[in-house]
Design a protein around this motif. Structure first.
Motif, short mmCIF file in Angstrom:
data_model
loop_
_atom_site.label_atom_id
_atom_site.label_comp_id
_atom_site.label_asym_id
_atom_site.label_seq_id
_atom_site.Cartn_x
_atom_site.Cartn_y
_atom_site.Cartn_z
N LEU A 121 51.49 49.32 31.52
CA LEU A 121 51.11 47.95 31.62
C LEU A 121 51.84 47.03 30.83
O LEU A 121 52.18 45.86 31.48
CB LEU A 121 49.58 47.87 31.35
N LEU A 122 52.29 47.37 29.66
CA LEU A 122 52.96 46.35 28.89
C LEU A 122 54.25 46.06 29.43
O LEU A 122 54.73 45.00 29.36
CB LEU A 122 53.16 47.04 27.43
N LEU A 123 54.99 47.17 30.09
CA LEU A 123 56.30 46.90 30.52
C LEU A 123 56.24 45.91 31.88
O LEU A 123 56.86 45.36 32.18
CB LEU A 123 57.15 48.04 30.91
N ASN A 124 54.99 46.23 32.58
CA ASN A 124 54.89 45.44 33.60
C ASN A 124 54.85 43.89 33.43
O ASN A 124 54.96 43.19 34.21
CB ASN A 124 53.56 45.86 34.68
N GLY A 125 54.37 43.62 32.16
CA GLY A 125 54.16 42.26 31.67
C GLY A 125 55.44 41.63 31.54
O GLY A 125 55.66 40.33 31.58
N GLY B 83 46.00 49.22 21.49
CA GLY B 83 45.42 47.80 21.57
C GLY B 83 46.50 46.93 21.43
O GLY B 83 46.53 45.92 22.04
N ALA B 84 47.77 47.34 20.66
CA ALA B 84 48.77 46.16 20.64
C ALA B 84 49.57 46.15 21.93
O ALA B 84 49.99 45.10 22.53
CB ALA B 84 49.62 46.90 19.57
N ALA B 85 49.55 47.40 22.65
CA ALA B 85 50.17 47.07 23.96
C ALA B 85 49.37 46.11 25.00
O ALA B 85 50.14 45.38 25.59
CB ALA B 85 50.34 48.57 24.46
N LEU B 86 48.25 46.32 24.96
CA LEU B 86 47.21 45.52 25.70
C LEU B 86 47.42 44.09 25.27
O LEU B 86 47.45 43.14 26.25
CB LEU B 86 45.80 46.05 25.74
N LEU B 87 47.22 43.87 23.97
CA LEU B 87 47.52 42.49 23.58
C LEU B 87 48.72 41.75 23.73
O LEU B 87 48.54 40.39 24.42
CB LEU B 87 47.19 42.60 21.96
N ILE B 88 49.80 42.58 23.86
CA ILE B 88 51.10 41.79 24.14
C ILE B 88 51.09 41.66 25.43
O ILE B 88 51.74 40.51 25.86
CB ILE B 88 52.36 42.94 23.63
N ILE C 156 49.71 35.06 29.98
CA ILE C 156 49.56 33.72 29.70
C ILE C 156 50.61 32.86 29.63
O ILE C 156 50.80 31.91 30.18
CB ILE C 156 48.60 33.72 28.29
N VAL C 157 51.75 33.29 28.83
CA VAL C 157 52.85 32.62 28.90
C VAL C 157 53.43 32.32 30.32
O VAL C 157 54.12 31.45 30.58
CB VAL C 157 53.92 33.21 27.63
N LEU C 158 53.43 33.29 30.77
CA LEU C 158 54.02 33.46 32.17
C LEU C 158 53.49 32.45 33.10
O LEU C 158 53.97 31.60 34.14
CB LEU C 158 53.99 34.87 32.77
N VAL C 159 52.15 32.43 33.12
CA VAL C 159 51.49 31.30 34.19
C VAL C 159 51.66 29.98 33.52
O VAL C 159 51.65 29.13 34.16
CB VAL C 159 49.80 31.93 33.96
N ILE D 155 42.80 36.96 34.10
CA ILE D 155 43.00 37.33 32.67
C ILE D 155 41.96 37.33 32.02
O ILE D 155 41.65 38.17 31.20
CB ILE D 155 44.41 36.44 32.18
N VAL D 156 41.13 36.20 32.01
CA VAL D 156 40.12 35.92 30.99
C VAL D 156 38.85 36.99 31.40
O VAL D 156 38.23 37.97 30.70
CB VAL D 156 39.45 34.58 31.05
N PHE D 157 38.72 37.04 32.62
CA PHE D 157 37.71 38.18 33.26
C PHE D 157 38.23 39.60 32.99
O PHE D 157 37.36 40.52 32.58
CB PHE D 157 37.46 37.97 34.50
N GLY D 158 39.30 39.90 33.16
CA GLY D 158 39.76 41.34 32.47
C GLY D 158 39.43 41.60 31.26
O GLY D 158 39.19 42.75 30.95
#
Length: 338
Positions: free
Chosen positions: A133-137, A197-202, A208-211, A224-227
């Motif tokens: 998930l992190l790398l997909n970010g 947890g760090a992977a999810l936070l990043i 958020i930066v992308l949007v 993102i907020v709901f997730g």
């Protein structure tokens, strides 16, 4: 006879957590016989077999069905950006759900010699899922063009490395190999909570930066907020209120039931977010013929006589004035969308 383990919360200790909720690793850490939760969902007998956590088992089956549906829809968006990358995350989540189903329900009993190894694989898959998930970010930033071997294999290989490393760490901890100790599983605790947890936070920060910096539409921020809200509420219910729920529901359900539901909802919001920031290139879409008919009805007689919209595009193409397109003939991801 072993001493009663300390059930107070401590860094690097699962004792307090396992006394509250039944995780797959709880029978293997903290004490010679593991840590048993104070209150847990009652079991049922099915064909002379005890099935533990039956209500959570039903949610796992629902999660598998919903994940299969999401994968089908992702695969149907043939030209969407990051399609092949994000689908790996959902495949990993499906594997995690299957392993959780087998271990939590007791289909693989805790007394089995294979249980520590299956649990190690389960924990490795969880960390690999967060890593994927992190790398997909990073895919949306186009550091490497999506769908290329570089993009795909960097995710596949690194996710496998994370899986293998965490699985080895888990199995070594359960079997007390080398410096790893099941009574003091600090390294496993750090991976399970801090690394994941760090992977999810990043990932959340990247999106958020992308949007904010790339898209004109702000609606994906709601996904993102709901997730995050679903995931956070699920974790609080799982680790804080599980005992209260279990006692109130008279052992029919516990926090694991609601935690599993919340995790499924957060994964569904990952799909919803990805779907909201991507689109198909209609030129290559299966349903593009319908759009041609809609445009054709708006064309004037002069345009129809000159061959319509398609004829004008063909004439521009032969004159060297073809509209700009992205790599491999696809429309630019963000410019074409907004």
């Amino acid at each position: 006879m072993s001493a009663t383990p300390n059930l107070d919360f401590a860094f690097g200790s699962f004792n307090k957590i396992c006394s509250t909720v039944s995780l797959t690793l709880c029978p293997l850490v903290g004490d010679a016989d593991g840590i048993e939760p104070i209150c847990y969902s009652r079991n049922v007998r099915l064909a002379d077999t005890l099935i533990f956590q039956p209500s959570t088992l039903i949610i796992h089956i629902i999660a598998l069905v919903m994940t299969a549906i999401m994968i089908y829809h992702i695969r149907s968006k043939y030209t969407a950006v990051g399609r092949k990358e994000i689908i790996m995350f959902f495949y990993l989540y499906m594997l995690v759900t299957i392993m959780d189903l087998l271990l939590i329900s007791g289909i693989i009993p805790t007394a089995s010699n294979l249980y520590p190894y299956f649990t190690g694989v389960h924990l490795g898959l969880i960390s690999a899922t967060f890593w994927c998930l992190l790398l997909n970010g990073f895919v949306g930033f186009q550091f490497a063009e999506d769908g290329t071997p570089l993009s795909l294999w960097s995710i596949r290989i690194s996710s496998f490395v994370v899986f293998a490393a965490v699985a080895f760490l888990s199995i070594a901890t359960f079997n007390k190999l080398g410096p790893f100790d099941p009574f003091h599983p600090v390294a496993l605790w750090v991976v399970f909570f801090i690394f994941n947890g760090a992977a999810l936070l990043i990932y959340v920060i990247l999106q958020i930066v992308l949007v904010v910096n790339t898209l004109d539409d702000r609606w994906p921020l709601g996904d993102i907020v709901f997730g995050i809200a679903f995931f956070a509420v699920g974790q609080v219910i799982l680790y804080v209120f599980s005992l209260d729920i279990c006692v109130f529901a008279k052992h029919y359900i516990d926090g694991l039931f609601f935690g599993t539901i919340a995790t499924l909802l957060s994964v569904m919001m990952v799909y919803k977010y990805w779907d909201s920031i991507t689109k198909e290139d209609l030129e290559f879409s299966v349903g593009s013929k319908q759009n041609v008919w809609e445009v054709k009805e708006l064309l004037g007689e002069d345009e129809m006589a000159s061959g319509g919209l398609y004829g004008q595009q063909q004439q521009q193409h032969f004159n060297g004035n073809s509209p700009a397109s992205g790599p491999y003939g696809r429309a630019n991801y963000y410019e074409e969308r907004y």
